[in-house]
Every structure is written in structure tokens, then in C-alpha cells.
Design an enzyme around this catalytic site. Structure first.
Site, short mmCIF file in Angstrom:
data_model
loop_
_atom_site.label_atom_id
_atom_site.label_comp_id
_atom_site.label_asym_id
_atom_site.label_seq_id
_atom_site.Cartn_x
_atom_site.Cartn_y
_atom_site.Cartn_z
N LYS A 45 -21.23 -19.77 -9.23
CA LYS A 45 -20.45 -19.69 -10.47
C LYS A 45 -19.02 -19.24 -10.16
CE LYS A 45 -21.36 -20.09 -14.95
NZ LYS A 45 -22.30 -21.02 -15.58
N TYR A 59 0.86 -1.18 0.00
CA TYR A 59 0.00 0.00 0.00
C TYR A 59 0.89 1.23 0.00
CZ TYR A 59 -4.37 2.51 0.75
OH TYR A 59 -5.44 3.35 0.60
#
Length: 490
Positions: free
Chosen positions: A171, A116
């Protein structure tokens, strides 16, 4: 007790029961459940004392009503105390089925500074200078959006985005399990075509591919076509192309079993919606002898009035003898029946009237177009979309490997050459020396499938000319469509 539907794991229940501690009690439970039409899959003793035994009886039932009947049959037994009934499908879905897991540990300030701020700023600038680096330096390299508006959820109809989320989660889980692809559900609270296209275009920078799912026709065709035109990443409507790939793969091996050639067979397709149209287009490209398309208006034939453009095209490019009768008449003498429509449209007698060594793919879920037990009495090869029957034709054989190959190739579009290559790869995984009437497709858990499909798709993406040219030209690649139909998707 007679039941018309087949029990399945999708309606599995676990019943906690207290019974007297005698030798016959547990046997009475399993007998009663079996007589009620359930399939007992497990029986576990969870506690006991000198007078009672606590057991968990797990069984597959046909539907929620049948589950209630099984519980009632057990409750009616003398000395039996039914304490709790758990629906195992709902238990599996508690809290959802997927999560985000970091790939970096972030245990120290050093790691945080690189993952970060301030280190991440350098990566941002690199991508700003060269946007193509997003595929190399971000999740875009391996991430797919599973997009739905909830307008055609499984075979259940227009349930809306929230109700579609369990399917899209599933899915995404399958993408990860079988293809190593990070997929995320994107369910949209709109069914406006323009809005859907605009939203997907806006979120596309984060993804390497778009999987459209459970979007009703005809909007699904326009949405796919417009997104393909607008985006530089593959757009794949699984209800169409995934189903067509798997059916072509299965039919390739089924024809090998019965010793017939695709160019010599007559095929009847029940359901001229998204899946059926894609199947027929792919079979026509591969040079099928003839097809009769059947839907709510009957057999699509030349001269049938008031057809939408997709059905008009099918009427003009299939059904050489212009048959105009009912479904039972259409299958009489046919070599192949493919159903992507609705349950219980045919009987065993209808299958018996088909050609010698007939092939039946009854793919409506959960109840197929013909009872597979009856069909197997007359057909040489029978397949369904069910996991509890031989020859399950399931889209999970295709889409994880298709997207794995497209992502690896940095493909910008999904092509018909990729579809044909994927179908051949699935068929060839079984091996000609191992195919037989009950094994025409590999198991969805066969670890060879996704890598084979990925390799074939990657090769087709990198060298399209290596894929043989289509056998016939059925017309436009993206046809408009009106009728919705059942899907073979999990």
C-alpha cells in the site's frame, strides 16, 4: 487439465530446466505447460553446450497447488531435468518493498549543520511557537500512516500484524508510485479498539493523514469514527471508502454504456460488510432506484430477526419490495450485480436471468462471485477486481489521488463530497467518447488518474458547497457493522 481458477501473475513461477539441444525440446516444454493449464509468459535461454540447453520458463498458474502440477507435468517429459523452481511473488518481497531515502545529500559539514544540529534547533523552536508550521517544515506535509491490526487481511482473515506487513508495504509503495505520497506501514500488535485509537492518536503528529487498512468490522467503524472526532487530519478507511469511490466511478460509466440512469436501476449487492455497506450508502446518496443487500443471513429485509444495527438499517432503507429469497432470485431481473463477498456464488445462468443489458461487478479476489468468462456471455458489462481481466476495479484508482488532494489542501477530514468528486473524476478520465463494454474505468497505470482525483478532492475540500448535494439521506454517516467481507484492495 481442467482448472477452476484463472491463472494470474500472483502465482507466477520461473522454472529452470535443462533439455536436450534438439529442435523440439523447447516446444515440448511450452506445450506441456499449456496443457497443464498454465499461461506461458516468457522463455529465456540462459546457457547451452553442444548437448544441452538451459532455459528459464516463466508462467502464470492458478494457485500453489496448480504450480506444483505444472512442474510435475514438465518433470515427466523425457530428457527434461527440472533444476529449480522460483516463486516470483516471494522473490519480489525479499527484504521488503519500500525504503527511506533522504531528500538532502548530507555530503559536507555545512549541510549536516543545517539538516541536523545545531541548525535544526531553530526549526524546532519555530514549530514549538507555531505548531501549524509542522505541515510546512516536516514530513507531515506529505506523509500518511497505513495502519492495520492484521485482523482482516485481504480475504484471508485474522492473520495478525506481522503477516499484514507485506500488504501495508505494498500500500505504501502504491501511495508513492501513483500519488507521490510518502506512506509508512504501522502494524499494531493489538486488536483492542481503545488501544488502537490511543496509539494512532499518539503517533498522529508525524502524519498528514491516516489510512486504516484491513481492520475487521465492527471495530473498524468505531475506530474510524473515534479517530475522526479526535484528530485534525483526515482519517480514511480504504476498505470502505476507496472501494465505494471506485465502484461508483465504474458504475457511472457502465450505465453510460447501456444507456440507463442510476435512478431507474435495481442493484443487488452481495456482501453487506465494510465495503458493501459503504458502496450502498454512496449509491443511496446518489439516488439509486433500489438496492437489495445480501449477506450470510440472506436478503436483508424488513422483519428479518436478529439483525445487527447496520443490517437493520439496511433492511429498513433498501429492498423496497421486501424480497426475502436467495441470491439467484434477487438478481433475477436486476440491472446491476455488485459482489464484494465470496467466490462462485452465481452461475452464467443466473446472469442470463438478469435484466437486458445487465451490469456485473464481481469483485471478490482472487476468485470472483461468478466466472467472468461465463458472465460476459450474458451481461453487457462485466468488471472484476483482477488485473488480468478487463475493467479492473481497483482501489489504487482512488486512494493515492484522494490523499494527494487532501494533503495539498491541508484538509482536516475526509468528507462524502470528496468521495463523490473523486468518483466523478475517475469516471471522466476515460471520456464519454471512449467508454465501451471493456473500458469503463481507466487503467491503474493511467498517469492522468491521480492528478485528476487530487484536483477534484482538493476543490471539494476548499469549496464543499461546489459539490452537488446528495440525492437522498440514508442516515448516519458511520454505521456499526458485523460481517467482514472480501475487499477489492491490491
Amino acid at each position: 487439465m481442467a482448472i477452476t481458477r484463472l491463472p494470474s501473475a500472483g502465482f507466477s513461477i520461473t522454472i529452470r530446466i535443462a533439455v536436450p539441444a534438439d529442435a523440439s525440446s523447447i516446444g515440448r516444454l511450452t506445450t506441456a505447460a499449456g496443457e497443464a493449464g498454465a499461461i506461458v509468459t516468457a522463455l529465456d535461454v540462459v546457457d547451452s553446450d553442444p548437448t544441452n540447453v538451459i532455459v528459464d520458463l516463466t508462467c502464470d498458474t492458478a494457485d500453489a497447488g496448480h504450480a506444483d502440477q505444472v512442474v510435475d507435468a514438465l518433470t515427466a517429459l523425457d530428457g527434461v531435468d527440472v533444476r529449480k523452481v522460483s516463486d516470483r511473488t516471494f522473490l519480489l518481497h525479499l527484504g521488503g518493498k519500500i525504503e527511506v531515502t533522504p531528500k538532502v545529500a548530507l555530503r559536507t559539514r555545512d549541510e549536516l549543520s543545517r539538516a541536523y544540529t545545531p541548525g535544526v534547533a531553530r526549526v524546532c523552536m519555530a514549530i514549538a511557537e507555531n505548531p501549524a508550521d509542522a505541515r510546512r517544515l516536516t514530513i507531515k506535509r506529505n506523509t500518511v500512516a497505513v495502519v492495520s491490526d492484521g485482523s482482516a487481511v485481504l480475504g484471508l482473515g485474522n492473520l495478525g500484524p506481522a503477516a499484514s506487513l507485506p500488504v501495508m508495504e505494498g500500500k505504501a509503495a502504491l501511495f508513492k508510485r501513483f500519488g507521490g505520497v510518502d506512506a509508512w506501514p504501522v502494524v499494531l500488535d493489538t486488536q483492542d479498539t481503545d488501544e488502537i485509537v490511543a496509539i494512532v492518536k499518539a503517533i498522529a503528529p508525524a502524519y498528514g493523514g491516516i489510512n486504516l487498512e484491513d481492520i475487521a468490522a465492527p471495530r473498524c467503524f468505531e475506530i474510524e469514527a473515534r479517530l475522526r472526532e479526535a484528530l485534525d487530519i483526515p482519517v480514511f478507511h480504504d476498505d470502505q471508502h476507496g472501494t465505494a469511490i471506485c465502484v461508483l466511478a465504474a458504475l457511472t460509466n457502465a450505465l453510460r454504456v447501456v444507456g440507463k440512469q442510476l435512478a431507474d436501476v435495481r442493484v443487488v449487492v452481495s456482501g453487506a460488510g465494510a465495503a458493501g455497506t459503504a458502496i450502498m450508502k454512496l449509491l443511496l446518496r446518489q439516488g439509486v432506484g433500489d438496492i437489495i443487500a445480501y449477506d450470510r443471513q440472506g436478503a436483508l429485509h424488513r422483519g428479518l430477526p436478529d439483525l445487527n444495527p447496520a443490517w437493520q438499517w439496511l433492511a429498513e432503507n433498501t429492498n423496497k419490495e421486501n424480497y426475502s429469497g436467495d441470491l439467484a432470485g434477487a438478481v433475477r431481473g436486476a440491472d446491476v450485480f455488485i459482489g464484494v463477498s465470496a467466490p462462485n456464488l452465481l452461475t452464467g445462468e443466473d446472469v442470463a436471468a438478469m435484466a437486458k443489458d445487465a451490469i456485473v461487478f464481481a469483485l471478490a479476489n482472487p476468485d470472483p462471485e461468478v466466472d467472468p468468462r461465463e458472465a460476459r456471455k450474458h451481461a453487457a458489462v462485466v468488471a472484476t477486481g483482477r488485473s488480468d481481466q478487463p475493467n479492473q476495479i481497483n482501489n489504487v484508482l482512488a486512494f493515492p489521488g484522494v490523499f494527494r488532494g487532501m494533503l495539498d489542501a491541508h484538509a482536516e477530514e475526509f468528507t462524502e463530497e470528496m468521495a463523490i468528486a473523486a468518483a466523478r473524476a475517475i469516471a471522466d478520465v476515460v471520456g464519454e467518447e471512449k467508454i465501451n463494454p471493456t473500458v469503463i474505468v481507466p487503467s491503474v497505470f493511467d498517469s492522468r488518474v491521480a492528478p485528476a482525483v487530487a484536483a477534484a478532492v482538493r476543490a471539494a475540500a476548499q469549496n464543499p458547497a461546489a459539490t452537488p448535494a446528495p440525492a437522498a439521506d440514508p442516515g448516519p454517516a458511520d454505521l456499526p457493522e458485523i460481517a467482514a467481507n472480501a475487499s477489492a484492495t491490491p
